[in-house]
Motif scaffolding. Sequence first.
Motif, mmCIF file in Angstrom:
data_model
loop_
_atom_site.group_PDB
_atom_site.id
_atom_site.type_symbol
_atom_site.label_atom_id
_atom_site.label_comp_id
_atom_site.label_asym_id
_atom_site.label_seq_id
_atom_site.Cartn_x
_atom_site.Cartn_y
_atom_site.Cartn_z
ATOM 1 N N UNK A 88 106.851 73.551 -34.480
ATOM 2 C CA UNK A 88 105.880 72.713 -33.775
ATOM 3 C C UNK A 88 104.519 72.905 -34.431
ATOM 4 N N UNK A 89 103.833 71.781 -34.668
ATOM 5 C CA UNK A 89 102.481 71.861 -35.224
ATOM 6 C C UNK A 89 101.544 72.444 -34.173
ATOM 7 N N UNK A 135 108.094 62.714 -53.176
ATOM 8 C CA UNK A 135 107.419 63.867 -53.775
ATOM 9 C C UNK A 135 106.067 64.109 -53.100
ATOM 10 N N UNK A 136 105.334 63.034 -52.863
ATOM 11 C CA UNK A 136 104.027 63.149 -52.207
ATOM 12 C C UNK A 136 104.177 63.712 -50.798
ATOM 13 N N UNK A 137 105.112 63.164 -50.026
ATOM 14 C CA UNK A 137 105.270 63.606 -48.646
ATOM 15 C C UNK A 137 105.919 64.989 -48.554
ATOM 16 N N UNK A 138 106.725 65.349 -49.537
ATOM 17 C CA UNK A 138 107.288 66.704 -49.553
ATOM 18 C C UNK A 138 106.186 67.752 -49.667
ATOM 19 N N UNK A 139 105.199 67.486 -50.493
ATOM 20 C CA UNK A 139 104.086 68.416 -50.617
ATOM 21 C C UNK A 139 103.360 68.555 -49.291
ATOM 22 N N UNK A 140 103.148 67.432 -48.608
ATOM 23 C CA UNK A 140 102.497 67.472 -47.306
ATOM 24 C C UNK A 140 103.354 68.226 -46.293
ATOM 25 N N UNK A 141 104.653 67.915 -46.271
ATOM 26 C CA UNK A 141 105.539 68.538 -45.300
ATOM 27 C C UNK A 141 105.611 70.047 -45.514
ATOM 28 N N UNK A 151 104.756 75.464 -43.672
ATOM 29 C CA UNK A 151 104.453 76.861 -43.966
ATOM 30 C C UNK A 151 103.193 77.354 -43.278
ATOM 31 N N UNK A 152 102.189 76.501 -43.171
ATOM 32 C CA UNK A 152 100.878 76.977 -42.708
ATOM 33 C C UNK A 152 100.523 76.558 -41.290
ATOM 34 N N UNK A 153 101.163 75.545 -40.759
ATOM 35 C CA UNK A 153 100.779 75.053 -39.433
ATOM 36 C C UNK A 153 101.963 74.914 -38.467
ATOM 37 N N UNK A 154 103.175 75.090 -38.964
ATOM 38 C CA UNK A 154 104.340 74.977 -38.091
ATOM 39 C C UNK A 154 104.733 76.330 -37.519
ATOM 40 N N UNK A 155 104.968 76.372 -36.210
ATOM 41 C CA UNK A 155 105.325 77.621 -35.552
ATOM 42 C C UNK A 155 106.549 77.410 -34.665
ATOM 43 N N UNK A 156 107.293 78.485 -34.452
ATOM 44 C CA UNK A 156 108.378 78.447 -33.478
ATOM 45 C C UNK A 156 107.766 78.415 -32.083
#
Length: 316
Positions: free
Chosen positions: A249-250, A291-297, A302-307
């Motif tokens: 979750x963001x 490729x563009x959206x993979x970088x965003x995802x 990694x940095x804003x998604x949490x359990x």
Amino acid sequence: MSEEQIQLVQWQEQEATLSGIRFKVFVEEQNVSEHEEWDGLDNIDGTVQFMISAEGEAVGCARLLQTGQIGRMAILKQHRNKKLGAALLRQMMEFALEQQFIDGDYSPLWLNAQIQALPFYQKMGFCPEGEEFLDAGIAHKKMVFVHSGEALQNLYKDKVIRLSNPGHFSQHLFQMAQISNRKLDILCENLDGAIWGKLKLADAISAFARKSRYSRVRILLSDIENLNSERKPLIELCKRLHSHMEIRVLKNDDINLNHSYCLADSRHLVFFNSEKDYQGFANYSAAAECHHFEEEFDRLWEHHGEHDENMKVLVI
């Protein structure tokens, strides 16, 4: 190539035109008997007739039977080698795949191809099956459409397929899950049940996740507060297949996303311009966009998604 128009037509209304094209192609050119040509299947429930016109003139036709058989495909001689046959077949296949998803009937699309036409149909994703046989004195072979990434890419090419209702989104998400092998990355608000709640879609994603030990599904939600009480099949799947599927979750309130998407194997894309209004597109040959959206995802994951421990409550 002259501009073409492809229509779904009623046999009762266009019988003279359709039968005229088929008479010229099959009876006059190929010496098929009229008794064999008019088999009584044109005007029954479930048969869909297609007609292609060029510069205002009907120049070809084909039909789709309820059994999934494509047949009676004919282009007038003077209009061949203009890619009209490919356009007609592509339109029929897109229609058939959409109807199959709506009806829940996944019988394979198939046809009986004249031997000299095998390469044409193979380019469209059909594979020969069984032995050669004679039909109306002409050598044929049965061919079956096989769902694969290559086949659907050949079908849709780099076409941007406009999506404007939940069923359209679900269909293409379902197809992409079917043909993918490695990863599905999903960024959305709250797994809207009208799209993501379809059991057939959940089954396709479940089959994908079980396909190999390398298959991976990542789901990133941006609006968990608005998750309602209806059951969410994908959340339940994540609980059962936790080694292949994960939801985060963001948590950063400063992130303001105005789009959502599903990335499949780094080359297939379903994009939501608006989840609320069900507006967006699908593209089966979108490696650059992916490729563009993979970088965003990856950055968001990694940095804003949490359990979120509260997610467990939703599957009880």
